[in-house]
Design an enzyme around this catalytic site. Structure first.
Site, short mmCIF file in Angstrom:
data_model
loop_
_atom_site.label_atom_id
_atom_site.label_comp_id
_atom_site.label_asym_id
_atom_site.label_seq_id
_atom_site.Cartn_x
_atom_site.Cartn_y
_atom_site.Cartn_z
N ASP A 597 8.32 0.32 -2.70
CA ASP A 597 8.12 1.22 -3.72
C ASP A 597 9.32 1.72 -4.56
O ASP A 597 9.00 2.22 -5.86
CB ASP A 597 7.54 2.68 -3.09
CG ASP A 597 8.70 3.00 -2.15
OD1 ASP A 597 9.26 4.05 -2.51
OD2 ASP A 597 8.55 2.54 -0.93
N GLN A 599 10.86 -0.21 -6.43
CA GLN A 599 11.08 -1.04 -7.64
C GLN A 599 9.35 -1.09 -8.28
O GLN A 599 9.43 -1.97 -9.09
CB GLN A 599 11.48 -2.33 -7.26
CG GLN A 599 12.87 -2.50 -6.57
CD GLN A 599 13.19 -3.88 -6.10
OE1 GLN A 599 12.46 -4.82 -6.21
NE2 GLN A 599 14.66 -4.12 -5.81
N CYS A 600 8.92 0.11 -8.08
CA CYS A 600 7.42 -0.17 -8.07
C CYS A 600 7.04 -0.67 -9.52
O CYS A 600 6.02 -1.22 -9.70
CB CYS A 600 6.80 1.14 -8.05
SG CYS A 600 5.79 1.85 -9.20
N THR A 601 7.65 -0.37 -10.71
CA THR A 601 7.33 -0.79 -11.83
C THR A 601 7.59 -1.94 -12.15
O THR A 601 6.81 -2.44 -13.24
CB THR A 601 7.79 0.38 -13.10
OG1 THR A 601 9.26 0.32 -12.80
CG2 THR A 601 7.38 1.68 -13.27
N THR A 603 6.59 -5.26 -11.01
CA THR A 603 5.67 -5.93 -10.10
C THR A 603 4.92 -6.80 -10.58
O THR A 603 4.65 -6.81 -12.01
CB THR A 603 4.60 -5.00 -9.34
OG1 THR A 603 3.89 -4.51 -10.52
CG2 THR A 603 5.31 -3.72 -8.54
#
Ligand SMILES: [Zn+2]
Length: 762
Positions: A597, A599-601, A603
């Site tokens: 989560d 590094q969520c952006t 993906t």
């Protein structure tokens, strides 16, 4: 002795059928809910009436073809929607017959395909129905209940997706061979009753007849006898027909013996039937079976009078109302005697009666409801269609109603939130609430399917409200709201000026969680899931969590706290862990877990839709699980999930990796030192409420014995950028102590094993 008056072949005005939209809607629902693939016959009911212009106008509002009645006067037959026959669970009372309508029973054959519909053996079906009427006549049943003289068959095929229904109606009539004939009577073919009798006497007859029909009901009163004697009139049931005929014959013979005037020329016995015809020269279709009945009665003379009764409107009128508006007509029929009533088998019967008046070829009508239906209603029922079709073959036990009734709270209206919302809609879920504190930005629309370019203009619209509005636009039947709220997070201290606002936010979130059935954690940071996890656990809701890494994801469901106590004995199943239990239970995995989560952006674009869809499917399997809230997890392995139900036993967690396109099911139990769902956290919130949360958000340092002792060591163990909330929550739960002990153990091991291969492992 017999009259040799010239006669003509008797023709009958056919019944024209109409089936209104309500009927088709009811049939559609019945097909989807109950009948499914079954093509069994269904008993249904229709009605006809003494059609007159005023009444026809009423009928024409029932949908379908509105032009025909006003252009060409016809006698109409309409099929009623009968919820009780279409819905076994509905009240069996049934709707009362409409005033002035004559009910007819019949049956429906609804096929699954248009081909089946075309290939139905219409001749045979009508013959069977005619045989049914014939049996009622020869057994005498129709004599005591004349309603049995009439019947109808409705054949149909419904294209449920397009709301188009193909149908044809048959009214089996037993034809005579040769045809019945009628003679001119008092100068005209079919004189009005008022041409036969004085207005006063005619009104008296109408009143007598209306009273009779009112007494026995229009179904039984559809045919009866009338005794006319020296200016007085008396109605008789068909059971009295024989004595009536005998009396008349005897009287005629007696009269003939006394006065030699050719005798037998008196008025023959009279049958009355409720006439649907609008014609001045033809009686209505239903007379055919009444004549068939008369033909089979040995007492019936060759000449009978028929009163075509057209003045039944459901009430017994007063004389002055009747005067001047009598529409009933009189007819003298030469009945063709039945060759041998008992010997007439089905093969000898000539049955006619398919309605050939349809617009399409061969009398096949098409009812297209799509244009007349409320588009909102069409949207509603169309959504249900695909779901209900699941139950036809694939998943007969799916409890769609239970799934649809689940109220869902989506925390986060970003990529995950958008996809979760759309998948929920696909399952027919009608209640979706969004919470998000952000605004739509230009980077959002390509990945977040509820947003468009325009939503980003002027600084962007609030995401939660925008998402809710878009969802309603996609499907107006959904109840969707958006709350522009920023979820407070551990380790994110609030300035004193913000405290009241945050307090209000917490109150709102608590209330939102309480009023929903399922809570989805779809925010883009780990710490923003903490408070919702706590609230979801407190309120014993179904909590679903989806989190993303660059090319990995986790979709999981949280365990639900057992009812009264916090032990797992109540449920017999060990409580499953929450999103935070997991990190602690398996510390060795924490590094990879955290990247999910954090590094969520960043993906791969396909990760979010996959994770979102799995989270929804987890919920759906869970909601329909026979084990309810405390459904144990499917661990894979010796998989018996299919036996569990059509949608399978839901696992606890699904972890997937696009790096190798692998996917694993994992189960983790609740951890009693969990920083979000453990008893000590729940109790602290229970006792101190917002004050406790404030300590968490502020990451307040609470020195106690352990903490003071271990403070130095703990500071050294902290990562360079410690997760917010680390200190306070870990101290509170005792995790800090555990970590210290573990670290101390590790230190000892490092020293002991320094000369071994231990270092190679790092
Ligand atoms: Zn937990």
């Amino acid at each position: 002795m017999e009259s040799q008056a010239p006669t003509q072949v008797l023709n009958f005005q056919p019944l024209r059928s109409r089936v209104d939209g309500e009927f088709w809607s009811a049939l559609r629902a019945h097909k989807l809910h109950y009948a499914m693939l079954s093509t069994s016959r269904l008993d249904i009911r229709g009605h006809y009436q003494c059609t007159r212009p005023r009444v026809r106008a009423m009928l024409s509002t029932a949908g379908g073809d509105d032009s025909r009645p006003s252009v060409t006067p016809q006698s109409w037959f309409a099929v009623d929607a009968q919820p009780e026959s279409f819905n076994p669970s509905a009240s069996s009372m049934g709707s009362p017959p409409l005033l002035g309508f004559v009910p007819i029973t019949g049956h429906l054959l609804n096929t699954n395909t248009i081909e089946e519909f075309k290939q139905l053996n219409r001749r045979q079906l009508l013959a069977e129905a005619g045989q049914r009427v014939h049996c009622a006549i020869i057994t005498g049943q129709a004599t005591s209940d004349p309603a049995l003289l009439h019947y109808f068959v409705l054949l149909s095929f419904g294209d449920l997706k397009k709301y188009r229904f193909f149908y044809q109606v048959g009214f089996p009539a037993l034809a005579s061979d040769p045809p019945d004939r009628y003679e001119c009577y008092r100068g005209t073919c079919m004189p009005l009753l008022t041409d036969v009798y004085s207005p006063v006497l005619a009104a008296q007859i109408i009143q007598e007849c209306c009273s009779y029909i009112a007494a026995v009901g229009p179904a039984k009163g559809c045919a009866f006898a009338l005794q006319c004697r020296e200016g007085s009139f008396r109605t008789l049931s068909l059971s009295e027909w024989e004595s009536l005929c005998t009396t008349i014959t005897t009287e005629a013979e007696a009269k003939a013996a006394v006065v030699d005037d050719g005798g037998g020329e008196g008025d023959p016995p009279t049958i009355v039937f409720i006439d649907s015809s609008t014609s001045d020269t033809m009686p209505g279709w239903t007379l055919r079976n009444v004549l068939a009945w008369a033909r089979c009665q040995p007492c019936t003379p060759k000449r009978i009078r028929v009163l075509c009764f057209r003045d039944w409107h459901g009430v017994v009128p007063s004389e002055d109302v009747i005067a001047g508006s009598i529409h009933s007509r009189m007819l003298v029929v030469h009945v063709t005697p039945a060759a041998s009533t008992q010997a007439t088998g089905p093969d000898q019967l000539t049955v006619v009666g398919w309605d050939r008046g349809g617009k399409a070829k061969h009398g096949i009508n098409v009812a297209d409801l799509s244009s007349t239906m409320d588009p909102y209603k069409v949207a509603e029922t169309s959504l249900d269609l695909n779901l209900k079709l699941m139950r036809w073959r694939v998943a007969p036990d799916v409890q769609l109603e239970r799934i649809a009734a689940t109220k869902c709270l989506l925390l986060g209206a970003g990529t995950l939130g958008c996809y979760v919302a759309r998948t929920l809609l696909g399952w027919g879920i009608r209640h979706v609430t969004f919470v998000d504190g952000g605004k739509v930005t230009f980077s959002n629309p390509p990945r977040q399917p509820l947003f468009e370019f325009d939503d980003c203009l002027d600084g962007g619209r609030p995401k939660a409200e925008c998402a809710a509005e878009k969802l309603r636009r996609i499907f107006p039947g959904v109840t969707s709201r958006g709350y522009n709220l920023s979820i407070p997070m551990p380790g994110h201290p609030m300035p004193p000026s913000e405290v009241d606002k945050v307090r209000e936010t917490v109150t709102q979130l608590d209330a939102l969680v309480a009023e929903h059935d399922a809570v989805f954690l779809l925010t883009d940071s780990r710490e923003s899931r903490w408070l919702p996890t706590l609230l979801g656990t407190k309120h014993r809701k179904r909590v679903l969590c989806a989190a993303l890494g660059f090319e990995s994801f986790v979709a999981m469901r949280h365990g639900v706290l057992p009812p009264a106590s916090s032990t797992s004995e109540a449920t017999g199943v060990q409580r499953l862990g929450c999103y935070f239990c997991n990190d602690v239970v398996a510390p060795q995995d924490s590094l990879s877990d955290r990247t999910l989560d954090q590094q969520c952006t960043v993906t791969r674009p396909g990760v979010a839709p996959v994770a979102a869809a799995l989270a929804v499917e987890l919920l759906v399997s869970w909601v329909q699980s026979p084990e309810g809230l405390y459904t144990a997890a499917d661990n894979g392995g010796d998989d018996t999930s299919r036996e569990f139900g059509s949608l399978g036993r839901p696992p606890h967690q699904i972890r997937g990796y696009l790096s190798d396109f692998g996917q694993h099911k994992i189960t983790g139990q609740a951890y009693d030192l969990c920083t979000a769902c453990s008893p000590i956290i729940l109790n602290s919130y229970e006792q101190d409420g917002f004050d406790f949360l404030q300590r968490v958000f502020d990451n307040m340092f609470v020195p106690d014995g352990d903490n003071i002792d271990g403070d130095q060591g703990k500071q050294q163990q902290l990562p360079l950028s410690p997760p917010p909330g680390y200190n306070y929550l870990e101290s509170l739960t005792g995790l800090a102590k555990l970590h210290q002990d573990a670290d101390a153990l590790l230190d000892d091991m490092s020293i002991d094993d320094e000369d071994d291969t231990f270092e190679d492992d790092f």
